[in-house]
Design a protein around this motif. Structure first.
Motif, PDB file in Angstrom:
ATOM      1  N   UNK A 259       2.956 -12.425  15.657  1.00  0.00           N
ATOM      2  CA  UNK A 259       3.767 -11.381  16.291  1.00  0.00           C
ATOM      3  C   UNK A 259       3.465 -10.028  15.657  1.00  0.00           C
ATOM      4  N   UNK A 260       3.420  -9.994  14.324  1.00  0.00           N
ATOM      5  CA  UNK A 260       3.153  -8.736  13.615  1.00  0.00           C
ATOM      6  C   UNK A 260       1.755  -8.213  13.952  1.00  0.00           C
ATOM      7  N   UNK A 289       2.155  -6.699   6.066  1.00  0.00           N
ATOM      8  CA  UNK A 289       2.780  -5.392   6.253  1.00  0.00           C
ATOM      9  C   UNK A 289       3.412  -5.325   7.632  1.00  0.00           C
ATOM     10  N   UNK A 290       4.749  -5.174   7.697  1.00  0.00           N
ATOM     11  CA  UNK A 290       5.698  -5.141   6.578  1.00  0.00           C
ATOM     12  C   UNK A 290       5.901  -6.551   5.989  1.00  0.00           C
ATOM     13  N   UNK A 291       6.328  -6.616   4.719  1.00  0.00           N
ATOM     14  CA  UNK A 291       6.584  -7.916   4.091  1.00  0.00           C
ATOM     15  C   UNK A 291       7.669  -8.640   4.873  1.00  0.00           C
ATOM     16  N   UNK A 292       7.540  -9.956   4.958  1.00  0.00           N
ATOM     17  CA  UNK A 292       8.285 -10.738   5.945  1.00  0.00           C
ATOM     18  C   UNK A 292       9.644 -11.210   5.434  1.00  0.00           C
ATOM     19  N   UNK A 293      10.679 -10.851   6.164  1.00  0.00           N
ATOM     20  CA  UNK A 293      12.005 -11.442   5.950  1.00  0.00           C
ATOM     21  C   UNK A 293      11.980 -12.845   6.546  1.00  0.00           C
ATOM     22  N   UNK A 333      13.247  -9.041   3.081  1.00  0.00           N
ATOM     23  CA  UNK A 333      12.159  -8.126   2.704  1.00  0.00           C
ATOM     24  C   UNK A 333      12.183  -6.921   3.644  1.00  0.00           C
ATOM     25  N   UNK A 334      11.027  -6.565   4.198  1.00  0.00           N
ATOM     26  CA  UNK A 334      10.955  -5.287   4.922  1.00  0.00           C
ATOM     27  C   UNK A 334      10.729  -5.383   6.419  1.00  0.00           C
TER      28      UNK A 334
END
Length: 342
Positions: A259-260, A289-293, A333-334
């Protein structure tokens, strides 16, 4: 030349300065013996060569003290840490492990069962989500049915005990976190009619939305097989449909990466324009990037619990529970932020 006399358990006991019963416990149930005593026994075993005799006796008893692990993909990021837990617990109890990488090939799976037929393995740990091909029910139709425990993926419509994370509860917590950040249109990527874990995680997602009084839009629930490519393809499908969420809840971290990748390729600012949530907390989750929640699985504990349950079955014990569900942990996270739009 005179043949050397084989060492006996009495020889070991005499050298270690303990009773025969203590030697037996130290070899067969090492966790029940004090560390200092166990060391003396191990030193006496090494000095006398008694280990060889113990192994021969094990073969006569048709026990190998080995556990066969069947996994469809040993490269799965979830596998290695669970394996550490499995091996650690097995070693404490005097067992070793054999790993069969089946690659979802029925012939390879059947071939690995030769370890059961030839008494080279006493029990099975299943990562496959199904009974092994070639396993019969003791009726002569196939390999005898050994004690088995399923890990990560339950074996549906069977009595095989299961150890894993509480997938329903974990996904519910993940969806509720997105809702707490103001998201109302939340996609679920990972719908499956064959994978029990996917189904449980989708149920958790649905329960969270229903609990918050949110409409469940079927257009925001897309198929996914847990691969990065399936996450990328599902995201592209949403843009083709022109039906977009503000957040994506993915069935696992690999899907979230897809997805990212898709959203980054379209130059979206993440997480300001879209939030992405994973599940599992595999090694790369903190480096994208971004770090995964995500939701962290207690993989080491899963392995320990699964091996403990299997060894209880091998000892003829009746386990208190045949399903052990461990809690996952929300790792913030981010990749998730407050919803900027609806």
């Amino acid at each position: 030349m005179q043949q050397q006399k084989l060492a006996t358990i009495e020889d070991v006991a005499a050298i270690a300065g303990v009773s025969i019963a203590t030697v037996s416990r130290a070899i067969n149930e090492p966790t029940k013996v004090a560390d200092a005593t166990r060391r003396r026994v191990n030193e006496a075993v090494a000095k006398t060569g008694y280990t060889t005799n113990a192994m021969a006796r094990s073969l006569r008893m048709r026990r190998s003290n080995m556990i066969l692990i069947l996994a469809p993909d040993v490269g799965d990021p979830n596998f290695s840490n669970i394996l550490v837990g499995l091996e650690t617990e097995a070693s404490k109890r005097g067992y070793g492990v054999l790993i069969g990488n089946t690659q979802n090939d029925p012939e390879r799976e059947t071939d690995y069962l030769r370890f059961i037929n030839s008494n080279q393995a006493d029990g099975l740990i299943l990562f496959t989500g199904h009974l092994p091909y070639g396993v019969g029910a003791g009726d002569g139709s196939g390999t005898r049915l050994p004690p088995m425990v399923a890990v990560n993926e339950p074996v549906t419509n069977s009595a095989v005990p299961y150890v894993g994370v509480d997938n329903f509860e974990g996904a519910r917590i993940a969806a509720e976190h997105l809702i707490s950040q103001g998201h109302r249109r939340i996609a679920f990527i990972g719908h499956s009619t064959t994978k029990a874990v996917n189904g449980l995680r989708e149920q958790g997602y649905r329960a969270a939305l229903a609990g918050a009084g949110l409409h469940i839009d079927p257009r925001l629930i897309l198929d996914g097989d847990g691969t990065t490519e399936s996450g990328r393809a599902a995201t592209e499908q949403m843009f083709v449909r022109d039906v977009l969420p503000t957040a994506f809840l993915c069935v696992n971290d690999a899907t979230a990466l897809g997805v990212i990748i898709s959203l980054n390729a379209r130059k979206y600012d993440l997480p300001r324009e879209f939030s992405v949530m994973g599940f599992d907390d595999i090694s790369f989750a903190s480096f994208v990037t971004p770090s995964l929640t995500t939701m962290k699985q207690p993989r080491l504990k899963i392995g320990e619990e699964a091996m403990d349950l299997l060894l209880a079955l091998l000892a003829g014990e009746t386990p208190a529970r045949t399903e052990v569900l461990l809690r996952s942990e929300l790792i913030v996270r981010n990749s998730v932020s407050r919803a900027a739009r609806e």
